[in-house]
Write a protein that holds these residues in place. Structure first.
Motif, PDB file in Angstrom:
ATOM      1  N   VAL A  51      30.864 -22.531 -54.894  1.00  0.00           N
ATOM      2  CA  VAL A  51      31.945 -22.081 -55.777  1.00  0.00           C
ATOM      3  C   VAL A  51      33.014 -23.166 -55.890  1.00  0.00           C
ATOM      4  O   VAL A  51      33.488 -23.472 -56.984  1.00  0.00           O
ATOM      5  CB  VAL A  51      32.549 -20.747 -55.278  1.00  0.00           C
ATOM      6  N   GLY A  52      33.383 -23.772 -54.775  1.00  0.00           N
ATOM      7  CA  GLY A  52      34.393 -24.835 -54.788  1.00  0.00           C
ATOM      8  C   GLY A  52      33.980 -26.013 -55.645  1.00  0.00           C
ATOM      9  O   GLY A  52      34.770 -26.544 -56.423  1.00  0.00           O
ATOM     10  N   HIS A  53      32.721 -26.441 -55.527  1.00  0.00           N
ATOM     11  CA  HIS A  53      32.253 -27.586 -56.311  1.00  0.00           C
ATOM     12  C   HIS A  53      32.059 -27.243 -57.790  1.00  0.00           C
ATOM     13  O   HIS A  53      32.176 -28.128 -58.638  1.00  0.00           O
ATOM     14  CB  HIS A  53      30.962 -28.140 -55.713  1.00  0.00           C
ATOM     15  N   LYS A  54      31.765 -25.984 -58.091  1.00  0.00           N
ATOM     16  CA  LYS A  54      31.604 -25.580 -59.494  1.00  0.00           C
ATOM     17  C   LYS A  54      32.945 -25.388 -60.194  1.00  0.00           C
ATOM     18  O   LYS A  54      33.121 -25.819 -61.331  1.00  0.00           O
ATOM     19  CB  LYS A  54      30.782 -24.286 -59.597  1.00  0.00           C
ATOM     20  N   LEU A  55      33.901 -24.718 -59.518  1.00  0.00           N
ATOM     21  CA  LEU A  55      35.178 -24.404 -60.153  1.00  0.00           C
ATOM     22  C   LEU A  55      36.212 -25.517 -60.032  1.00  0.00           C
ATOM     23  O   LEU A  55      37.048 -25.685 -60.914  1.00  0.00           O
ATOM     24  CB  LEU A  55      35.750 -23.106 -59.564  1.00  0.00           C
ATOM     25  N   TRP A  56      36.202 -26.266 -58.941  1.00  0.00           N
ATOM     26  CA  TRP A  56      37.184 -27.323 -58.693  1.00  0.00           C
ATOM     27  C   TRP A  56      36.480 -28.592 -58.222  1.00  0.00           C
ATOM     28  O   TRP A  56      36.668 -29.038 -57.087  1.00  0.00           O
ATOM     29  CB  TRP A  56      38.203 -26.874 -57.636  1.00  0.00           C
ATOM     30  N   PRO A  57      35.661 -29.224 -59.074  1.00  0.00           N
ATOM     31  CA  PRO A  57      34.860 -30.367 -58.613  1.00  0.00           C
ATOM     32  C   PRO A  57      35.690 -31.555 -58.138  1.00  0.00           C
ATOM     33  O   PRO A  57      35.356 -32.183 -57.132  1.00  0.00           O
ATOM     34  CB  PRO A  57      34.013 -30.730 -59.834  1.00  0.00           C
ATOM     35  N   TYR A 101      27.808 -17.606 -46.166  1.00  0.00           N
ATOM     36  CA  TYR A 101      29.212 -17.653 -46.567  1.00  0.00           C
ATOM     37  C   TYR A 101      29.641 -19.094 -46.842  1.00  0.00           C
ATOM     38  O   TYR A 101      30.273 -19.386 -47.861  1.00  0.00           O
ATOM     39  CB  TYR A 101      30.089 -17.034 -45.475  1.00  0.00           C
ATOM     40  N   SER A 102      29.280 -20.004 -45.952  1.00  0.00           N
ATOM     41  CA  SER A 102      29.645 -21.421 -46.122  1.00  0.00           C
ATOM     42  C   SER A 102      29.015 -22.004 -47.380  1.00  0.00           C
ATOM     43  O   SER A 102      29.661 -22.752 -48.125  1.00  0.00           O
ATOM     44  CB  SER A 102      29.222 -22.230 -44.897  1.00  0.00           C
ATOM     45  N   LEU A 103      27.754 -21.682 -47.627  1.00  0.00           N
ATOM     46  CA  LEU A 103      27.087 -22.182 -48.832  1.00  0.00           C
ATOM     47  C   LEU A 103      27.726 -21.631 -50.102  1.00  0.00           C
ATOM     48  O   LEU A 103      27.881 -22.357 -51.094  1.00  0.00           O
ATOM     49  CB  LEU A 103      25.594 -21.825 -48.794  1.00  0.00           C
ATOM     50  N   GLY A 110      37.744 -34.667 -53.069  1.00  0.00           N
ATOM     51  CA  GLY A 110      38.821 -35.445 -52.470  1.00  0.00           C
ATOM     52  C   GLY A 110      39.821 -36.023 -53.444  1.00  0.00           C
ATOM     53  O   GLY A 110      40.571 -36.923 -53.095  1.00  0.00           O
ATOM     54  N   ASN A 111      39.857 -35.555 -54.700  1.00  0.00           N
ATOM     55  CA  ASN A 111      40.816 -36.054 -55.702  1.00  0.00           C
ATOM     56  C   ASN A 111      40.796 -37.576 -55.774  1.00  0.00           C
ATOM     57  O   ASN A 111      41.823 -38.236 -55.641  1.00  0.00           O
ATOM     58  CB  ASN A 111      42.222 -35.557 -55.405  1.00  0.00           C
TER      59      ASN A 111
END
Length: 175
Positions: free
Chosen positions: A29-35, A22-24, A40-41
């Motif tokens: 998904v987070g790094h692919k969709l919202w890099p 689940y963590s992976l 850290g913006n």
């Protein structure tokens, strides 16, 4: 008893595997969709050097920049409730006295985290004429930047239009 231990051990191993996968999945998904958000913006200059984060308020002293809320730190033993005399005398009264007409009262009170990068759109518009003069820019250019990066009120999360001072200032410096 032995059977309960075996079942508990297998359930533990199964849960470790499920939580790991689940963590992976969430990480990927987070790094692919919202890099940008996942990293850290970060603010990068023209040379690719990291200059800060859009998530943290910066301390600006120059008239060439938008100013965020006060970033004052009180002593641990000081109670910063609004009815506290030390709070009023050291922060609010001098700030309110020095405020220009039309400023938001929120600019008199520090944020809870002391690192809040957001101010109201109205306050940004109030600061724009001074910045336009200091930077020798047309006032409409600054108003366009403010309107571009304005975050519309989204009840119940926030009820005023807000802007991120760090984003505005990075755009002024072309970061």
């Amino acid at each position: 008893m032995k059977q309960d231990f075996i079942i508990s051990s297998w359930l533990f191993i199964l849960m470790v595997i499920v939580i790991t996968f689940y963590s992976l999945i969430i990480y990927t998904v987070g790094h692919k969709l919202w890099p940008s958000e996942a990293k850290g913006n970060l603010i990068h200059d023209k040379n690719g050097m990291v200059r800060g984060s859009f998530l943290l308020g910066q301390s600006y002293t120059s008239e060439r920049y938008f100013h965020g809320r006060p970033q004052l730190i009180f002593k641990d033993q000081c109670n910063v409730a609004l009815y506290n005399e030390e709070f009023w005398n050291k922060l609010l009264l001098p700030t309110v006295k020095n405020q220009s007409i039309g400023s938001d009262i929120i600019m008199s009170v520090p944020s809870n985290s002391m690192l809040d990068p957001y101010i109201t759109k109205n306050e940004a518009m109030n600061q724009a004429p001074k910045i336009a003069i200091a930077r020798k820019l047309p006032l409409q250019t600054l108003k366009n930047i403010i309107n571009t990066y304005n975050i519309k009120a989204l009840t119940p999360f926030f009820v005023l239009d807000i802007v991120n001072v760090t984003i505005l200032n990075s755009k002024l410096d072309n970061y």
